[in-house]
Write a protein that holds these residues in place. Structure first.
Motif, PDB file in Angstrom:
ATOM      1  N   LEU A 163      13.931  -9.315  -4.147  1.00 20.14           N
ATOM      2  CA  LEU A 163      12.628  -8.958  -3.600  1.00 20.14           C
ATOM      3  C   LEU A 163      11.495  -9.724  -4.279  1.00 20.14           C
ATOM      4  N   ILE A 164      10.424  -9.926  -3.531  1.00 15.71           N
ATOM      5  CA  ILE A 164       9.195 -10.467  -4.090  1.00 15.71           C
ATOM      6  C   ILE A 164       8.025  -9.647  -3.555  1.00 15.71           C
ATOM      7  N   THR A 165       6.837  -9.885  -4.110  1.00 18.21           N
ATOM      8  CA  THR A 165       5.642  -9.142  -3.730  1.00 18.21           C
ATOM      9  C   THR A 165       4.561 -10.095  -3.238  1.00 18.21           C
ATOM     10  N   TYR A 166       3.928  -9.741  -2.120  1.00 17.71           N
ATOM     11  CA  TYR A 166       2.688 -10.414  -1.741  1.00 17.71           C
ATOM     12  C   TYR A 166       1.596  -9.358  -1.650  1.00 17.71           C
ATOM     13  N   PHE A 167       0.343  -9.806  -1.606  1.00 23.73           N
ATOM     14  CA  PHE A 167      -0.791  -8.878  -1.637  1.00 23.73           C
ATOM     15  C   PHE A 167      -1.705  -9.083  -0.443  1.00 23.73           C
ATOM     16  N   THR A 168      -2.322  -7.993   0.002  1.00 24.83           N
ATOM     17  CA  THR A 168      -3.482  -8.070   0.877  1.00 24.83           C
ATOM     18  C   THR A 168      -4.651  -7.536   0.068  1.00 24.83           C
ATOM     19  N   SER A 169      -5.787  -8.196   0.178  1.00 27.67           N
ATOM     20  CA  SER A 169      -6.886  -7.889  -0.724  1.00 27.67           C
ATOM     21  C   SER A 169      -8.218  -7.857   0.001  1.00 27.67           C
ATOM     22  N   LYS A 199      11.821  -9.517   1.258  1.00 27.34           N
ATOM     23  CA  LYS A 199      12.947 -10.271   0.734  1.00 27.34           C
ATOM     24  C   LYS A 199      12.519 -11.706   0.451  1.00 27.34           C
ATOM     25  N   ARG A 200      12.990 -12.257  -0.638  1.00 28.94           N
ATOM     26  CA  ARG A 200      12.720 -13.662  -0.937  1.00 28.94           C
ATOM     27  C   ARG A 200      13.207 -14.529   0.226  1.00 28.94           C
ATOM     28  N   GLY A 201      12.399 -15.488   0.645  1.00 30.86           N
ATOM     29  CA  GLY A 201      12.772 -16.347   1.766  1.00 30.86           C
ATOM     30  C   GLY A 201      12.201 -15.900   3.089  1.00 30.86           C
ATOM     31  N   THR A 202      11.469 -14.780   3.110  1.00 26.01           N
ATOM     32  CA  THR A 202      10.876 -14.277   4.348  1.00 26.01           C
ATOM     33  C   THR A 202       9.735 -15.191   4.810  1.00 26.01           C
ATOM     34  N   LYS A 203       9.714 -15.479   6.112  1.00 23.51           N
ATOM     35  CA  LYS A 203       8.640 -16.294   6.666  1.00 23.51           C
ATOM     36  C   LYS A 203       7.438 -15.416   7.002  1.00 23.51           C
TER      37      LYS A 203
END
Length: 366
Positions: free
Chosen positions: A282-288, A299-303
């Protein structure tokens, strides 16, 4: 994202103590086998200093961290695959998880009984791994006869032949005493294996539960666990469950003071959560924004469209583009405006693979 980790191990190795510390919940923890019968489930925020820094800079009205789910499963005993100690019930609980955190006792304490009479981490590991393997072997063997008949019939389909080849490969590795995840499967075979819900197909992490003296450098027991893990290609996290339970009950200011006195930078549970996060890929992205700063798990590799779909299916269905920049650029330059002026705010399309730490703003139309 509903991904979870099952906490398993022999009775009295510290599973429920660690679970209680993780979730600050009231899961029962006692000095006798089968204290936990029904699995306890806890949702745990994933600690992330990057999010803390974003919040400090943006000062939003609300903050929503990403989370992981942990499941405290009753202690497994020798013979569990044959029903010993309510084993079949407990093994079914493990099948419902995405990854396994295998807690191994690596401390001596005459006040805490051990089901085998003494501390022997390799013996403990072998009991658990063998029971999980035998349970999978039983599952695969039951499918073999049906798969052979389907593959050898005059009307045999490609799918039937793929199922048989998958069963045969899985039987080979399981009979060799190896977990199902080590089988060399082609992509179509992986889909078949997934539908079997095999326990040893799941990724596994060892949690060495030590006393306070073993936190920094380990001890004679952790060295054995680390050697076994290295042979299997697994990771080991050392934590002191008893200390973590104390830390979890402290107020934030007291917690910082406690950690400093103990010479620790962060609770061991933070390392465990991050290790479990990696284990699941897993990885994390943010909305800010001023209204909300939020962390999202993918999941890592998600477009980009798939990442947008985690927020809402409409975002994925009507995806147009994603405005994107790295959180590290924000920290380095001090503001989103500075990021824009430096030309580091990008517009990415459907083929963009989201990176850990990205800050995204999605544009869509439905």
């Amino acid at each position: 994202m509903p991904l979870n980790c099952g906490i398993v191990g022999l009775p009295n190795v510290g599973k429920s103590t660690i679970f209680n510390a993780l979730t600050a919940s009231k899961a029962a923890a006692a000095n006798y086998p089968f204290c936990t019968i029904d699995p306890n489930v806890g949702i745990v925020p994933v600690p992330d200093t990057r999010m803390d820094r974003i919040v400090t800079m943006v000062k939003p009205h609300s903050i929503v961290p990403t989370t992981m789910e942990f499941v405290d499963i009753a202690g497994i005993v020798e013979g569990a695959s044959k029903g010993e100690g309510l084993g079949n019930q407990f093994l079914s609980h493990i099948r419902q998880t995405d990854a396994i955190l295998h807690v191994v006792r690596c401390f001596s304490d005459p006040e805490v009984i051990h089901v085998a009479g003494g501390v022997n981490p390799i013996h403990d590991i072998d009991i658990i791994n063998t029971e999980l393997l035998l349970a999978d072997l039983d599952t695969v063997e039951k499918r073999l006869n049906k798969a052979e008949k389907a593959a050898k019939s005059n009307a045999a389909t490609a799918a039937a032949k793929t199922e048989l080849s998958t069963i045969q490969k899985l039987l080979e590795v399981l009979n060799a005493g190896k977990p199902a995840r080590t089988a060399d499967l082609e992509e179509p075979e992986k889909l078949v294996a997934r539908d079997l819900f095999l326990i040893t197909m799941k990724p596994q992490l060892y949690v060495a539960n030590v006393d306070e003296d073993g936190i920094a450098d380990g001890n004679e027991f952790t060295k054995l666990v680390e050697q076994r893990a290295a042979e299997e290609g697994s990771e080991v996290v050392r934590i002191c469950g008893a200390m973590e339970a104390e830390i979890a009950q402290l107020e934030p200011a007291e917690r910082t003071e406690f950690l400093e006195a103990a010479g620790l930078e962060e609770p061991g549970l933070n390392r465990l959560i991050h290790a479990a996060y990696r284990l699941l890929g897993l990885i994390t992205y943010f909305t800010s924004g001023v209204q909300e700063v939020r962390a999202w798990t993918i999941k890592r590799g998600t477009k980009a469209p798939g990442a947008a779909g985690v927020i809402h299916s409409d975002f994925e269905r009507g995806f147009i583009k994603a405005d994107c920049y790295a959180c590290e650029d924000l920290f380095r330059l001090g503001s989103e405006q500075a990021v824009k002026e430096a030309g580091l705010l990008r517009s990415e399309g459907k083929e963009y693979v989201v990176k850990d730490g990205d800050i995204l703003f999605f544009k869509f139309n439905v």
